[in-house]
Design a protein around this motif. Structure first.
Motif, PDB file in Angstrom:
ATOM      1  N   PHE A   1       5.360  -7.555   3.240  1.00 53.65           N
ATOM      2  CA  PHE A   1       5.877  -6.633   2.021  1.00 53.65           C
ATOM      3  C   PHE A   1       5.185  -5.376   1.946  1.00 53.65           C
ATOM      4  N   LYS A   2       4.579  -5.001   3.267  1.00 58.00           N
ATOM      5  CA  LYS A   2       3.938  -3.631   3.210  1.00 58.00           C
ATOM      6  C   LYS A   2       4.575  -2.419   3.220  1.00 58.00           C
ATOM      7  N   ARG A   3       5.763  -2.677   3.961  1.00 55.80           N
ATOM      8  CA  ARG A   3       6.599  -1.289   4.075  1.00 55.80           C
ATOM      9  C   ARG A   3       7.438  -1.231   2.918  1.00 55.80           C
ATOM     10  N   ARG A   4       7.909  -2.459   2.320  1.00 55.99           N
ATOM     11  CA  ARG A   4       8.655  -2.438   0.981  1.00 55.99           C
ATOM     12  C   ARG A   4       7.899  -1.531  -0.020  1.00 55.99           C
ATOM     13  N   PHE A   5       6.646  -2.266  -0.295  1.00 58.99           N
ATOM     14  CA  PHE A   5       5.863  -1.586  -1.357  1.00 58.99           C
ATOM     15  C   PHE A   5       5.113  -0.253  -1.105  1.00 58.99           C
ATOM     16  N   SER A   6       5.073   0.226   0.321  1.00 56.32           N
ATOM     17  CA  SER A   6       4.395   1.524   0.546  1.00 56.32           C
ATOM     18  C   SER A   6       5.240   2.564  -0.084  1.00 56.32           C
ATOM     19  N   ARG A   7       6.494   2.332  -0.419  1.00 57.61           N
ATOM     20  CA  ARG A   7       7.264   3.427  -1.111  1.00 57.61           C
ATOM     21  C   ARG A   7       7.026   3.933  -2.451  1.00 57.61           C
TER      22      ARG A   7
ATOM     23  N   HIS B   1       0.208 -10.198   3.279  1.00 61.91           N
ATOM     24  CA  HIS B   1       0.672  -9.138   2.744  1.00 61.91           C
ATOM     25  C   HIS B   1       1.690  -8.331   3.425  1.00 61.91           C
TER      26      HIS B   1
ATOM     27  N   ASP C   1      -2.907  -4.320  -1.805  1.00 61.53           N
ATOM     28  CA  ASP C   1      -2.583  -5.669  -1.352  1.00 61.53           C
ATOM     29  C   ASP C   1      -3.895  -6.604  -1.214  1.00 61.53           C
TER      30      ASP C   1
END
Length: 68
Positions: free
Chosen positions: A37-43, A34, A52
């Motif tokens: 993708f962590k930074r992108r979905f943290s928004r 994960h 995740d």
């Protein structure tokens, strides 16, 4: 199974609390995790609690016993 949770499920709302929806991300393919993708979905943490999951045998999740 490795699971990372971003954001609170309960947030202050006036004199009480309200529950945010949970967004479950099943990411990966052979060997991936994960973290990409962590930074992108943290928004999305303002709107939902983001969960995740590294599926079995991928990322930080081990293979486990195949008999199980």
């Amino acid at each position: 199974m490795f699971v990372a949770v971003q954001g609170a499920g309960l947030v202050p709302d006036g004199d009480g609390v309200r529950e945010k929806p949970a967004l479950l991300l099943l990411l990966g393919g052979p060997g991936s995790d994960h973290s990409g993708f962590k930074r992108r979905f943290s928004r999305l943490c303002d709107m939902a609690q983001v969960i995740d999951v590294d599926q079995r045998g991928n990322g930080r999740s081990g293979d486990g016993d195949r008999a199980d």
